[in-house]
Design a protein around this motif. Structure first.
Motif, PDB file in Angstrom:
ATOM      1  N   GLU A 170       0.858  -1.198   0.236  1.00  0.00           N
ATOM      2  CA  GLU A 170       0.015   0.150  -0.094  1.00  0.00           C
ATOM      3  C   GLU A 170       0.769   1.047  -0.103  1.00  0.00           C
ATOM      4  O   GLU A 170       0.514   2.320  -0.648  1.00  0.00           O
ATOM      5  N   LEU A 171       1.986   1.327   0.747  1.00  0.00           N
ATOM      6  CA  LEU A 171       2.708   2.547   0.610  1.00  0.00           C
ATOM      7  C   LEU A 171       3.491   2.544  -0.752  1.00  0.00           C
ATOM      8  O   LEU A 171       3.809   3.519  -1.104  1.00  0.00           O
ATOM      9  N   LEU A 183       4.956   6.331  -1.213  1.00  0.00           N
ATOM     10  CA  LEU A 183       6.428   6.154  -1.466  1.00  0.00           C
ATOM     11  C   LEU A 183       6.778   6.862  -2.806  1.00  0.00           C
ATOM     12  O   LEU A 183       7.653   7.826  -2.864  1.00  0.00           O
ATOM     13  N   TRP A 184       6.063   6.692  -3.753  1.00  0.00           N
ATOM     14  CA  TRP A 184       6.463   7.115  -4.858  1.00  0.00           C
ATOM     15  C   TRP A 184       6.024   8.627  -5.083  1.00  0.00           C
ATOM     16  O   TRP A 184       6.495   9.308  -5.723  1.00  0.00           O
ATOM     17  N   SER A 185       4.848   8.814  -4.616  1.00  0.00           N
ATOM     18  CA  SER A 185       4.451  10.417  -4.347  1.00  0.00           C
ATOM     19  C   SER A 185       5.570  11.238  -3.794  1.00  0.00           C
ATOM     20  O   SER A 185       5.881  12.103  -4.245  1.00  0.00           O
ATOM     21  N   ALA A 186       5.904  10.718  -2.693  1.00  0.00           N
ATOM     22  CA  ALA A 186       7.243  11.449  -1.967  1.00  0.00           C
ATOM     23  C   ALA A 186       8.319  11.596  -2.895  1.00  0.00           C
ATOM     24  O   ALA A 186       9.069  12.492  -3.025  1.00  0.00           O
ATOM     25  N   LEU A 187       8.689  10.495  -3.665  1.00  0.00           N
ATOM     26  CA  LEU A 187       9.790  10.599  -4.600  1.00  0.00           C
ATOM     27  C   LEU A 187       9.463  11.557  -5.811  1.00  0.00           C
ATOM     28  O   LEU A 187      10.391  12.230  -6.075  1.00  0.00           O
ATOM     29  N   SER A 188       8.365  11.476  -5.985  1.00  0.00           N
ATOM     30  CA  SER A 188       8.055  12.723  -7.194  1.00  0.00           C
ATOM     31  C   SER A 188       8.098  14.086  -6.643  1.00  0.00           C
ATOM     32  O   SER A 188       8.963  14.865  -7.312  1.00  0.00           O
ATOM     33  N   ASP A 189       7.555  14.231  -5.451  1.00  0.00           N
ATOM     34  CA  ASP A 189       7.960  15.580  -4.783  1.00  0.00           C
ATOM     35  C   ASP A 189       9.301  16.043  -4.367  1.00  0.00           C
ATOM     36  O   ASP A 189       9.712  17.084  -4.784  1.00  0.00           O
ATOM     37  N   ALA A 978      11.931   9.279   3.222  1.00  0.00           N
ATOM     38  CA  ALA A 978      12.488   8.508   4.461  1.00  0.00           C
ATOM     39  C   ALA A 978      11.724   7.723   5.198  1.00  0.00           C
ATOM     40  O   ALA A 978      11.865   6.595   5.432  1.00  0.00           O
ATOM     41  N   ARG A 979      10.873   8.462   5.601  1.00  0.00           N
ATOM     42  CA  ARG A 979       9.970   7.833   6.578  1.00  0.00           C
ATOM     43  C   ARG A 979       9.204   6.761   5.969  1.00  0.00           C
ATOM     44  O   ARG A 979       8.815   5.370   6.746  1.00  0.00           O
ATOM     45  N   THR A 980       8.448   6.966   4.804  1.00  0.00           N
ATOM     46  CA  THR A 980       7.588   6.147   4.219  1.00  0.00           C
ATOM     47  C   THR A 980       8.752   4.852   3.758  1.00  0.00           C
ATOM     48  O   THR A 980       8.018   3.641   3.867  1.00  0.00           O
ATOM     49  N   ALA A 981       9.714   5.204   3.250  1.00  0.00           N
ATOM     50  CA  ALA A 981      10.660   3.794   3.036  1.00  0.00           C
ATOM     51  C   ALA A 981      10.922   3.158   4.045  1.00  0.00           C
ATOM     52  O   ALA A 981      11.131   1.721   3.893  1.00  0.00           O
ATOM     53  N   GLU A 982      11.267   3.751   5.249  1.00  0.00           N
ATOM     54  CA  GLU A 982      11.426   3.068   6.341  1.00  0.00           C
ATOM     55  C   GLU A 982      10.341   2.196   7.050  1.00  0.00           C
ATOM     56  O   GLU A 982      10.559   1.038   7.246  1.00  0.00           O
ATOM     57  N   GLU A 983       9.047   2.904   6.877  1.00  0.00           N
ATOM     58  CA  GLU A 983       7.957   2.143   7.114  1.00  0.00           C
ATOM     59  C   GLU A 983       7.648   0.957   6.335  1.00  0.00           C
ATOM     60  O   GLU A 983       7.558  -0.212   6.785  1.00  0.00           O
ATOM     61  N   ALA A 984       8.009   1.158   4.892  1.00  0.00           N
ATOM     62  CA  ALA A 984       7.643  -0.078   3.945  1.00  0.00           C
ATOM     63  C   ALA A 984       9.048  -0.913   4.514  1.00  0.00           C
ATOM     64  O   ALA A 984       8.618  -2.395   4.271  1.00  0.00           O
TER      65      ALA A 984
ATOM     66  N   LEU B 388      17.671   1.718   4.533  1.00  0.00           N
ATOM     67  CA  LEU B 388      17.144   0.928   3.281  1.00  0.00           C
ATOM     68  C   LEU B 388      18.674   0.553   2.692  1.00  0.00           C
ATOM     69  O   LEU B 388      18.919  -0.236   2.127  1.00  0.00           O
ATOM     70  N   HIS B 389      19.688   1.539   3.024  1.00  0.00           N
ATOM     71  CA  HIS B 389      21.202   1.322   2.401  1.00  0.00           C
ATOM     72  C   HIS B 389      21.576   0.296   3.108  1.00  0.00           C
ATOM     73  O   HIS B 389      22.183  -0.881   2.546  1.00  0.00           O
ATOM     74  N   ALA B 390      21.411   0.040   4.382  1.00  0.00           N
ATOM     75  CA  ALA B 390      22.138  -1.088   5.241  1.00  0.00           C
ATOM     76  C   ALA B 390      21.521  -2.238   4.944  1.00  0.00           C
ATOM     77  O   ALA B 390      21.995  -3.277   4.638  1.00  0.00           O
ATOM     78  N   ALA B 391      20.176  -2.088   4.737  1.00  0.00           N
ATOM     79  CA  ALA B 391      19.254  -3.334   4.469  1.00  0.00           C
ATOM     80  C   ALA B 391      19.719  -4.113   3.088  1.00  0.00           C
ATOM     81  O   ALA B 391      19.866  -5.263   3.031  1.00  0.00           O
TER      82      ALA B 391
END
Lengths: 1142, 415
Positions: A170-171, A183-189, A978-984, B388-391
């Motif tokens: 979903e992220l 995730l991709w929306s944040a990357l676009s931003d 970063a937060r979204t990616a970490e959550e994912a 994610l880099h480390a992962a």
């Protein structure tokens, strides 16, 4: 739950079918029926019993749905119920008496199971067993979830696993850039912000370009401004040169003029005007002098031509009266006849009037004032007479009115004393209108009565009658409080006792459940089983002594049963001990429970006693309240009713008092009015009659008073009228007295009537006029005669001047003399006028001559000032002087203008400057400059705009925060990314971790569920298969069967149909066991699940089912009669077999 | 003779504030140009305090900052000082040296110390000698202070140095030096820069890190600003730190131990937020929240939307517009005894045991190629320290620990 009896009525093929079951744990129920009998109907009926008959049920094919019902006796751990399920909508499950099944019992029966759980897990046939098994092995579907739930509470772990994966995706999926995902929306931003940052960042070279552009623009502007300033100065210089050039010329002309002005006197500003004035004055005065001289000469000539006769002028005094005398004489000659006629008429009329008055000619006329006074006196006579008559009329009228008033007053009836009636009526009304008071008091009584009735009706539970209210008594507050306290204490004690009782029951339940569990787990025989078995054994032993061969087999079975009991007791010694302890505890708890029961009973009795006391108080108060709050409510309502009754009684008493008082006061009024005492209801009529009488009396008194007042006034008016009449009579008498004196002065007889005297007065006045006219005519006749004579005298005296006129009548001669005298006098006047003209002309000539002399002298002075001998020379000199003056002014003006416009330069410098270039050249140059200025203004505007724009660009560059803003946005996007990616990542890791853990667990050999399946499968197959295992395949995990050696493996495809069925049954048994650990199990209805097994394995499967029946009631349906023989291999008494053959 | 000077460092102009997500309710205006605002306040302070000169000990810009407008802004601010007769002395720090933009920037209003060698500027009117040396490039591994000139006799000697001193966590090592050596150098005041936390290393003589002007991320918490140094008769009379930041960063740990449910936990969170906002007032607050403790609310907090829930609580505050939630870190534990859960003889206990075992010794490919795939597409957008880099490189223990906590909560809740 377990079913001890199932009855189907008008259900399926059965009009009525009763099936008894053994509900005890560890008992297997087997029903043997041929195919087509309705085994599947029985399986469906249990499901319908528990979860309802479907709206469109196939079980109505024979009897319809009318009166279709399923009845069952079920056994729960703590209760036994008789249930009825009818066909219908809503909850159709009820107890035998029709009451709904309590929810708590329903939970005990079903737990959280529903129809689907029953259908998939508990209601089995061969097909369901197989399909469910396949599902189970794949760990999919509801059955798989149930299995995992039963296997240790991980029923939703697969769901969790899926959820984690879904949340991660979903992220945003790792492989698909879906812009709608966070995730991709944040990357676009972030990418957009990065682009913005690159574009917004100011590079040094860009800054340099901006700086250079700004500097160049500023320089360009500076150059243009300098040029503008330069040509502005040039233009200014040229404009100045152009401006001073005329002034310099004027200055030069003035200087030239002034240079030749040495002989020209400097004249003041008014000199020229004075000169002009003097010139004009000189010419004018000379002209005037000449004219005066001419006039003198003309006067002298005219005088010489005139002459007159002085003798006529000497007799002028005679001619002064001659005209007048001639006029008088002419008038007398004309008027004398008429005057003489008037004289005669006047004499005639006077004589006649005297005769009328009775006077002779000697009687003197009374003086006019006397006559006038008599006339005025006579004028008052009529008024005095009228006044006397009016006064007498008024007096008579007043006399009449007074008489009439006296008569009316005498006619009024005599006075009546109504004070007593008024006093009593007022007393009757003293507190208000009696009728209104009565109505108000009655209304209050009715209101109070209504309130009282409402209060009575408001007494809860048992509304009291008024009589009962008077016959009962409320308890005192103290007694009520004491009872309340006692009841509270008793109820507390009761509650405590009941709580202890409940607690004890719960302990007994716990111990019983634990004991049952022990008995189930350890398959313990009942406590008295050993004794019973031994007793049976001993009995049989005794019987064996009798000659009955069948008893030997019975003894053998009994021995084995006893041994089984003994074995069980020995094998589960600890549990037996524990069970014994539990039983002891139970016994003790039961004893305690009895004490608790006693305590509860005692407390209940105490509560009842207090409640009885309470009821007695309530009864004494007329109520039926059963508790303190109700009693309090009752007493409050009762007290309210008592209070309302008191209020009503008070109002009724007040009404009675009012009636008595009004009756008394009404009687007094009636007595005063001379009437009998009236009833209280007609007090209003009595008061009205009293009011009428009072009103009548008051009206009469008012009339009497009014007439008396009128009589007094009229008496006073009569006296005044009499006095006025007397005064009028006296005034008339006084007039007569005075009139008498006047008539005497008028020479009238004393007895002459005033009116006659008045007529005489008129005649006297007329006589006085005639006599006056007579005297006047007589005087005029004399005067005329004297005038004629005087004229004749004068004419005679003048006759020497004109002897030729002597023959003419005096009046004609007089006229001729006058004409001649007038002519002489006019001639003499002309001579005198001529003399005067000569004098005047001499004087004018002298004056004019002097003015001419003065003017000439003045001109002479002015000429001297001009250094001129002649006027022409003076004129010329004067023109030069004016020109010189103008030159001087021009010079001053030019100097001032040059000083003003010459920018501080001196005359010479200005002259030099103008001399350097020609005016035409300067003009051309100025035009060129102005043209350039216009062009330059446009260029400067453009340059200024450029410079401003460049400066603004530079300023924007130095103050812009666009880059910083973009960087901040990029940071924000990066933070979100970063937060979204970490959550994912965490979700992915969580998912991976759980999946790995599940895999490991599934693969673990000691996994309990898998171990249990293996055990059951091994036992069913009699060790042909050592069990099952989990294998990883490309498609995931799958279950395989282990060969007897425990190593070799067979996929399920490699197993026979029967072995597969046995594996599925093993799976099902393991699942049901685990289910039963977690939730109340339903009965397992296994329909022909043994059909593919041989007798050995069928027996093994029955043993497994028998073992399962310790936890789950098992009802096995089969159409194989031999199953009964197989089941006979099981321990006796543990299998309940019934045959249904239609 | 008495004089005052202002000592600042690490302006990092236009450096964006890190870790803050766009949030419609957050105090956006507060972070817009926060570093510029802080510099403006610094100049205002210098003007208001009528200091006699200003010293900036390096790192005026971020090393990778490319906007020339930043330099112009700095120059304009410095012009305000010089127009008021306040000279400015500055050295280039590691960031300035790394920044290519500064090489093209003229600094007519600032005296920049040369990077080739340490040298001295004197202010005769105050009797002050200022010694300094700029960084030649980003990497300066040697101790620059050793080559600083000896103190000028009779003057008040100030050394301006960009250094990591003896080393600080979170700060790279640049121009390391020993405090004892600085102390022995003979200067009266060492104006240091590079370390973003204010610290007085010595008072005899004074060796001072003033810290940066404005915190830029949650690693730079607390009040930020510059130091006002007053000197009288050749001795430092006072060194006062003046707060100049416009937005405050804080880490807030909230112990939710014993919270009965999520509602109670959120009530505690709101109370803590309110207190934190009040403490920071009137400045806006950027906050990293860490929830700790064993609580029944653990499972609920582990679920979806924790950040949104916290934001919702924050929005209920009276001064919600002063609060910016940088991150929410969940470090709570289930209220159940984790050991007891693991001791259960059922599948749950065994599953938790398996999870523990995997976390303790994870297989290399446990996470598959998912991290690598994702990182390949996000690499440019993620900060280098992102897990994610480390992962992707196979180091995912920290992530697994988070995963373990989540699973523990979810399994305890649902199974």
């Amino acid at each position: 739950m377990r079913i001890s009896k199932l009855t189907l009525e008008r259900y399926g093929p059965f009009e009525k079918l009763e099936l008894p079951f053994d509900p005890l744990p560890g008992r297997l129920n087997v029903i043997i029926a041929p195919n087509g009998f309705g085994k599947s109907v029985i399986r469906a009926a249990i499901g319908d019993l528990l979860f309802g008959i479907p709206e469109r049920t196939p079980m109505d094919f024979r009897y319809g749905t009318e009166r279709m019902q399923i009845l069952a006796d079920v056994v729960l751990p703590d209760a036994a119920l008789s249930l009825v399920r009818r066909k219908g909508r809503g909850n159709t499950l009820a107890l035998a008496d029709g009451a709904p099944v309590p929810p708590e019992l329903l939970r005990q029966m079903l737990g959280n199971a529903d129809a689907a759980v029953f259908r998939e897990l508990f209601g089995l046939d061969t097909e369901l067993l197989r399909s469910g098994g396949r599902e189970l092995i794949r760990s999919q579907g509801r059955l798989g979830q149930v299995l995992f739930a039963a296997g240790g509470g991980l029923g939703r772990v697969r769901e969790l696993l899926s959820k984690l994966e879904a949340q991660r995706d979903e992220l945003g999926r790792a492989t698909i850039r879906h812009k709608a995902r966070p995730l991709w929306s944040a990357l676009s931003d972030w990418e957009q912000a990065s682009t913005d940052l690159r574009q917004a960042a100011l590079r040094p070279d860009a800054w340099t370009r901006l700086d250079v552009a700004s500097t160049q623009a500023a320089e360009t502007l500076k150059v243009l401004l300098a040029e503008q300033e330069s040509i502005a100065a040039e233009r200014d210089r040229l404009q100045m040169t152009g401006a001073v050039r005329p002034w310099l010329a004027r200055l030069r002309v003035a200087d030239e003029m002034l240079a030749d002005a040495n002989q020209v006197p400097e004249l003041d500003d008014g000199f020229a005007q004075r000169w002009r004035t003097a010139l004009e004055a000189g010419a004018k005065t000379a002209s005037f002098a000449t004219a005066a001289e001419d006039a003198l000469q003309r006067a002298q000539k005219l005088r010489a031509e005139l002459s007159f006769d002085a003798a006529w002028l000497d007799a002028a005094e005679h001619f002064e009266t001659l005209g007048e005398l001639r006029g008088q004489a002419l008038g007398a000659e004309r008027d004398l006849p008429k005057v003489e006629a008037d004289l005669a008429e006047a004499r005639t009329k006077s004589t006649a009037l005297r005769l009328a008055l009775g006077w002779n000619a000697t009687v003197p006329l009374p003086p006019a004032p006397t006559v006038q006074r008599a006339r005025r006196h006579l004028q008052a006579y009529a008024k005095l007479q009228a006044d006397k008559t009016a006064a007498e009329t008024l007096r008579d009228n007043a006399q009449t009115h007074a008489s009439e008033t006296a008569s009316a007053l005498a006619l009024l009836p005599g006075e009546t004393d109504i004070s007593a009636i008024a006093d009593r009526a007022r007393l009757l009304r003293a507190d208000g209108d009696p009728a209104a008071r009565l109505e108000q008091a009655l209304r209050r009584v009715r209101t109070a009565q209504a309130a009282f009735a409402a209060a009575l009706a408001g007494i809860p539970d048992n509304p009291l009658e008024e009589a009962a209210l008077g016959q009962t008594a409320a308890p005192s507050d103290a007694r009520l409080e004491a009872t309340d306290k006692a009841l509270s204490q008793a109820e507390t004690a009761q509650t405590q006792a009941e709580r202890e009782h409940t607690k004890r029951l719960r302990a007994i339940d716990d111990a019983t459940a634990k004991l049952a569990s022990l008995e189930q787990h350890a398959m313990l025989p009942p406590p008295d089983a050993l004794a019973a078995a031994r007793a049976q054994r001993d009995a049989l032993w005794a019987a064996m002594c009798a000659p009955d061969p069948s008893q030997a087999l019975a003894v053998d079975r009994a021995m084995r049963a006893a041994d089984a009991v003994a074995d069980a007791l020995i094998a589960h010694g600890q549990e037996v001990a524990e069970a014994a302890a539990l039983r002891r505890d139970l016994a003790k708890l039961q004893a305690d429970l009895q004490r608790d029961d006693a305590a509860v009973t005692k407390a209940t009795i105490a509560v009842a006693a207090v409640r009885e006391e309470l009821a007695a108080m309530a009864r004494a108060a007329g109520g039926t309240a059963q508790d303190i709050p109700a009693l309090r409510a009752f007493l409050r309502a009762r007290a309210e009713a008592v209070s309302r009754r008191g209020e009503r009684d008070n109002e009724a008493s007040a009404l009675a008092d009012l009636k008595t008082d009004l009756t008394r006061r009404g009687g007094a009024l009636a007595t005063a009015m001379g009437l009998p005492a009236p009833p209280i209801e007609v007090l209003g009529t009595l008061l009205a009659e009293a009011d009428r009488r009072i009103e009548t009396a008051r009206n009469l008194a008012a009339q009497r008073s009014e007439l008396a007042k009128q009589a007094t006034t009229q008496t006073r008016a009569l006296a005044l009228a009499q006095d006025a009449a007397e005064k009028a009579a006296q005034a008339l008498a006084d007039w007569h007295t005075q009139w008498s004196g006047l008539t005497q002065a008028l020479n009238r007889a004393p007895d002459e009537a005033p009116d006659a005297t008045g007529d005489a007065l008129t005649q006297i006045e007329e006589l006085r006029g005639h006599e006056k006219a007579r005297d006047e005519a007589q005087r005029r006749v004399g005067d005329m005669t004297r005038a004629v004579h005087a004229l004749s005298t004068v004419v005679a005296s003048l006759a020497p001047l004109a002897p030729d006129l002597a023959a003419l009548p005096a009046t004609d001669a007089a006229a001729a003399l006058q004409r001649r005298f007038q002519a002489e006098r006019e001639q003499a006047a002309r001579c005198a006028g001529a003399d005067a003209s000569i004098v005047e002309a001499n004087e004018d000539l002298a004056e004019k001559s002097k003015a001419a002399t003065d003017a000439a002298r003045s001109l002479q002075g002015l000429r001297a000032a001009l250094h001129a001998e002649t006027d022409d020379a003076a004129e010329a000199q004067l023109r030069r002087a004016v020109e010189v003056g103008n030159a001087r002014r021009d010079r001053i003006e030019a100097m001032q203008a040059l000083a003003r416009q010459g920018r501080g330069l001196g005359i010479e410098a200005l002259a030099d400057r103008t001399a350097t270039t020609a005016e035409e050249a300067d003009t051309l140059r100025l035009h060129a400059i102005e043209s350039r200025q216009k062009a330059l203004e446009a260029e400067i505007d453009a340059a200024r705009n450029n410079a401003t724009a460049a400066a603004q660009a530079l300023d924007h560059a130095s103050t812009s925060t666009d880059a910083a803003d973009a960087a901040q946005r990029r940071q924000q996007a990066q933070a979100l990314l970063a937060r979204t990616a970490e959550e994912a990542l965490v979700l992915h890791a969580t998912h991976a971790l759980l999946r790995e853990a599940l895999d490991r667990q599934a693969a673990g050999a000691d996994q309990p569920l898998l171990a249990r399946i293996s055990t059951v499968f091994r036992d069913i197959t009699g060790g042909v298969h050592a069990g099952v295992a989990i294998e990883e395949t490309r498609a995931g995990q799958t279950m395989v069967a282990l060969e007897a050696d425990g190593v070799a493996r067979k996929s399920l495809d490699q197993l026979s149909e029967g072995t597969c069925d046995q594996l599925y049954l093993a799976l099902r048994i393991a699942a049901l066991e685990d289910y039963a650990h977690a939730a109340p199990p339903l009965p397992l209805v296994a329909d022909d699940v043994l059909q593919t097994s041989d007798d050995t394995r069928a027996l093994a499967m029955l043993k497994m089912l028998l073992g399962l029946s310790a936890q789950v009631q098992v009802i096995a349906l089969t159409h194989h009669p031999h199953i009964a023989a197989v089941a006979a291999e099981l321990p006796p008494g543990l299998v309940h077999i019934q045959r249904l053959d239609g | 003779m008495e004089f005052k000077f202002l000592h600042a460092a690490d302006l990092h102009l236009d450096s964006p504030l890190r870790g803050l997500e766009a949030d419609p309710s957050a105090p956006v205006e507060a972070i817009r140009n926060a570093t510029r605002q802080a510099l403006g306040k610094m100049v205002d302070l210098a003007l208001n305090e009528r200091v006699d000169f200003v010293i900036i000990a390096g790192d005026i810009y971020d090393g990778d900052w490319q906007d020339f407008g930043t330099g112009i802004f700095f120059s304009n601010q410095m012009r305000r000082l010089t127009q008021a007769g306040i000279p400015v002395f500055a050295i280039r720090g590691n960031h300035d040296a790394a920044n290519r933009m500064t090489k093209s920037l003229r600094m007519p209003h600032v005296t920049i110390f040369d990077h080739k060698h340490a040298h001295t500027h004197t202010l005769d009117q105050f009797g002050v000698a200022i010694h300094g040396q700029s960084f030649a490039d980003q990497a300066v591994p040697e101790d620059l202070s050793k080559d600083y000139p000896p103190p000028t006799p009779g003057l008040f000697n100030i050394g301006v140095l960009h250094t990591s001193a003896t080393g600080y966590a979170g700060h790279a090592v640049y121009a390391p030096c020993d405090v004892g050596r600085l102390r022995a150098h003979g200067y009266d005041y060492w104006a240091l820069g590079h370390v973003h936390t204010r610290e007085v290393l010595s008072e005899e003589p004074w060796i001072v890190f003033p810290g940066n002007l404005q915190g830029r991320h949650v690693g730079e918490t607390g009040a930020k600003g510059a130091s006002i140094v007053t000197v009288a008769e050749g001795r430092v009379v006072s060194v006062e730190h003046r707060v100049l930041d416009v937005l405050r960063w804080e880490n807030l740990d909230i112990d939710l131990s014993g919270a009965a449910d999520e509602s109670e936990a959120l009530v505690r969170v709101q109370a803590a937020l309110e207190s934190a906002v009040r403490d920071a007032a009137p400045l806006p607050l950027a906050l990293r929240l860490t929830l700790t403790g064993a609580t029944n609310a653990h499972a609920a907090l582990t679920g979806d939307g924790l950040r949104e829930k916290i934001l919702h609580e924050a929005h209920g505050l009276e001064d919600a517009r002063h609060l910016w939630l940088e991150a929410v870190r969940l470090r709570t534990r289930p209220a159940q005894d984790a050991a007891a859960l693991r001791a259960r003889p059922d599948n749950l206990g065994r599953l938790l045991g398996e999870i523990d075992a995997i976390v303790a010794d994870p297989a290399t490919g446990l996470l598959g190629d998912w991290p690598t795939t994702l990182l390949g597409r996000l690499r440019e957008g993620l900060p280098s320290e992102h897990p994610l880099h480390a992962a992707a490189e196979g180091d995912f223990r920290a992530v697994l620990e988070q995963a373990r906590l989540r699973l523990e909560a979810a399994l305890a809740e649902h199974c």
